[in-house]
Design a protein around this motif. Structure first.
Motif, PDB file in Angstrom:
ATOM      1  N   VAL A  60      48.143  50.447  28.657  1.00 44.40           N
ATOM      2  CA  VAL A  60      48.387  51.753  28.035  1.00 44.40           C
ATOM      3  C   VAL A  60      47.339  52.706  28.601  1.00 44.40           C
ATOM      4  N   CYS A  61      47.805  53.829  29.151  1.00 42.67           N
ATOM      5  CA  CYS A  61      46.901  54.822  29.728  1.00 42.67           C
ATOM      6  C   CYS A  61      46.716  55.986  28.758  1.00 42.67           C
ATOM      7  N   ASP A  62      45.594  56.679  28.920  1.00 41.01           N
ATOM      8  CA  ASP A  62      45.287  57.820  28.049  1.00 41.01           C
ATOM      9  C   ASP A  62      46.324  58.939  28.157  1.00 41.01           C
ATOM     10  N   ASN A  63      47.073  58.985  29.271  1.00 40.83           N
ATOM     11  CA  ASN A  63      48.095  60.018  29.437  1.00 40.83           C
ATOM     12  C   ASN A  63      49.442  59.607  28.840  1.00 40.83           C
ATOM     13  N   GLY A  64      49.497  58.450  28.145  1.00 33.56           N
ATOM     14  CA  GLY A  64      50.721  58.006  27.478  1.00 33.56           C
ATOM     15  C   GLY A  64      51.554  57.025  28.281  1.00 33.56           C
ATOM     16  N   GLN A  65      51.250  56.809  29.542  1.00 32.00           N
ATOM     17  CA  GLN A  65      52.012  55.857  30.347  1.00 32.00           C
ATOM     18  C   GLN A  65      51.717  54.437  29.873  1.00 32.00           C
ATOM     19  N   ARG A  66      52.761  53.574  29.937  1.00 32.74           N
ATOM     20  CA  ARG A  66      52.654  52.185  29.481  1.00 32.74           C
ATOM     21  C   ARG A  66      53.419  51.279  30.427  1.00 32.74           C
ATOM     22  N   ALA A  67      53.001  50.012  30.471  1.00 28.76           N
ATOM     23  CA  ALA A  67      53.745  49.033  31.269  1.00 28.76           C
ATOM     24  C   ALA A  67      53.396  47.629  30.818  1.00 28.76           C
ATOM     25  N   ALA A  68      54.403  46.765  30.819  1.00 20.94           N
ATOM     26  CA  ALA A  68      54.181  45.327  30.684  1.00 20.94           C
ATOM     27  C   ALA A  68      53.838  44.838  32.086  1.00 20.94           C
ATOM     28  N   VAL A  69      52.879  43.911  32.200  1.00 24.09           N
ATOM     29  CA  VAL A  69      52.420  43.468  33.509  1.00 24.09           C
ATOM     30  C   VAL A  69      52.314  41.950  33.579  1.00 24.09           C
ATOM     31  N   SER A  70      52.396  41.449  34.811  1.00 21.49           N
ATOM     32  CA  SER A  70      52.070  40.051  35.079  1.00 21.49           C
ATOM     33  C   SER A  70      50.765  40.037  35.856  1.00 21.49           C
ATOM     34  N   ILE A  71      49.976  39.001  35.633  1.00 25.07           N
ATOM     35  CA  ILE A  71      48.671  38.872  36.254  1.00 25.07           C
ATOM     36  C   ILE A  71      48.623  37.548  36.998  1.00 25.07           C
ATOM     37  N   ASN A  72      48.083  37.579  38.206  1.00 32.25           N
ATOM     38  CA  ASN A  72      47.933  36.383  39.015  1.00 32.25           C
ATOM     39  C   ASN A  72      46.542  36.406  39.626  1.00 32.25           C
ATOM     40  N   MET A  73      45.839  35.299  39.551  1.00 29.06           N
ATOM     41  CA  MET A  73      44.499  35.219  40.117  1.00 29.06           C
ATOM     42  C   MET A  73      44.422  33.975  40.997  1.00 29.06           C
ATOM     43  N   VAL A  74      43.953  34.139  42.227  1.00 27.21           N
ATOM     44  CA  VAL A  74      43.753  33.015  43.140  1.00 27.21           C
ATOM     45  C   VAL A  74      42.405  33.175  43.827  1.00 27.21           C
ATOM     46  N   GLY A  75      41.878  32.081  44.301  1.00 24.39           N
ATOM     47  CA  GLY A  75      40.612  32.150  45.010  1.00 24.39           C
ATOM     48  C   GLY A  75      40.107  30.781  45.382  1.00 24.39           C
ATOM     49  N   GLY A  76      38.917  30.760  45.867  1.00 21.97           N
ATOM     50  CA  GLY A  76      38.307  29.503  46.267  1.00 21.97           C
ATOM     51  C   GLY A  76      36.812  29.595  46.134  1.00 21.97           C
ATOM     52  N   GLY A  77      36.170  28.450  46.196  1.00 21.89           N
ATOM     53  CA  GLY A  77      34.723  28.410  46.063  1.00 21.89           C
ATOM     54  C   GLY A  77      34.315  27.099  45.431  1.00 21.89           C
ATOM     55  N   LEU A  78      33.115  27.044  44.967  1.00 22.16           N
ATOM     56  CA  LEU A  78      32.607  25.831  44.336  1.00 22.16           C
ATOM     57  C   LEU A  78      32.908  25.888  42.846  1.00 22.16           C
ATOM     58  N   THR A  79      34.144  25.576  42.471  1.00 24.36           N
ATOM     59  CA  THR A  79      34.555  25.676  41.075  1.00 24.36           C
ATOM     60  C   THR A  79      35.246  24.398  40.635  1.00 24.36           C
ATOM     61  N   ALA A  80      35.221  24.149  39.349  1.00 23.36           N
ATOM     62  CA  ALA A  80      35.958  23.032  38.760  1.00 23.36           C
ATOM     63  C   ALA A  80      36.193  23.354  37.294  1.00 23.36           C
ATOM     64  N   GLY A  81      37.399  23.109  36.814  1.00 24.77           N
ATOM     65  CA  GLY A  81      37.652  23.300  35.401  1.00 24.77           C
ATOM     66  C   GLY A  81      39.043  23.760  35.067  1.00 24.77           C
ATOM     67  N   LYS A  82      39.275  23.889  33.781  1.00 26.30           N
ATOM     68  CA  LYS A  82      40.541  24.363  33.223  1.00 26.30           C
ATOM     69  C   LYS A  82      40.159  25.349  32.130  1.00 26.30           C
ATOM     70  N   PHE A  83      40.893  26.468  32.037  1.00 28.79           N
ATOM     71  CA  PHE A  83      40.494  27.489  31.075  1.00 28.79           C
ATOM     72  C   PHE A  83      41.691  28.271  30.566  1.00 28.79           C
ATOM     73  N   ARG A  84      41.470  28.977  29.464  1.00 27.98           N
ATOM     74  CA  ARG A  84      42.471  29.865  28.882  1.00 27.98           C
ATOM     75  C   ARG A  84      41.734  31.029  28.253  1.00 27.98           C
ATOM     76  N   ILE A  85      42.208  32.241  28.500  1.00 25.59           N
ATOM     77  CA  ILE A  85      41.652  33.435  27.870  1.00 25.59           C
ATOM     78  C   ILE A  85      42.752  34.060  27.029  1.00 25.59           C
TER      79      ILE A  85
END
Length: 155
Positions: A60-85
């Motif tokens: 939701v933007c301050d000018n009244g515009q709105r949108a439903a969105v999908s989010i995708n995150m990818v990457g690499g590095g020294l990581t390990a785990g499982k998570f939920r936000i």
């Protein structure tokens, strides 16, 4: 400057604007990127050297515009785990409208957590930036460089 010179200068400016095919009021630069948009999202994923997460949300933007969105995150590095936000939030700044929000953002961050996990990150795309915050559950440990994508959901 005399009144006559000032009047001639104003007439000249208006005449040049008219010759350019622009009304005098539209001869100004594009609107400044001063609108703020607010993201509410949920995200779940895993990492084991490669990191992947998917989610959804609403902007939701301050000018009244709105949108439903999908989010995708990818990457690499020294990581390990499982998570939920759950109930994540984001403040998006330096936009002219909601179209400036969509696309790929670069992120570099560090995280650590067991059972209850929290994160705060800043992502950028050109001059547009998102400050993300959220908490959730999971086990994660590591450092990664990611691509965070926001796309509008078609109805």
């Amino acid at each position: 400057m005399s009144k006559r010179t000032l009047g001639l200068t104003a007439a000249l400016v208006l005449g040049v604007a008219g010759l350019a095919g622009l009304p005098a009021s539209r001869a100004h630069a594009a609107p400044a990127a001063d609108i703020k948009c607010h993201l509410k999202f949920s995200l779940a994923g895993w990492s084991a050297l490669y990191q992947h997460a998917e989610g959804s949300g609403h902007i939701v933007c301050d000018n009244g515009q709105r949108a439903a969105v999908s989010i995708n995150m990818v990457g690499g590095g020294l990581t390990a785990g499982k998570f939920r936000i759950d109930n994540g939030t984001g403040e998006i700044s330096h936009v002219r409208g909601i179209q400036d929000v969509f696309g790929d953002y670069a992120e570099a961050g560090a995280s650590a957590g067991v059972i209850k996990s929290g994160s705060a990150q800043v992502l950028t795309k050109g001059t547009t930036s998102i400050a993300l915050a959220g908490s959730g559950e999971g086990i994660n440990l590591g450092v990664a460089v990611d691509k965070f994508s926001i796309k509008p959901v078609s109805h």
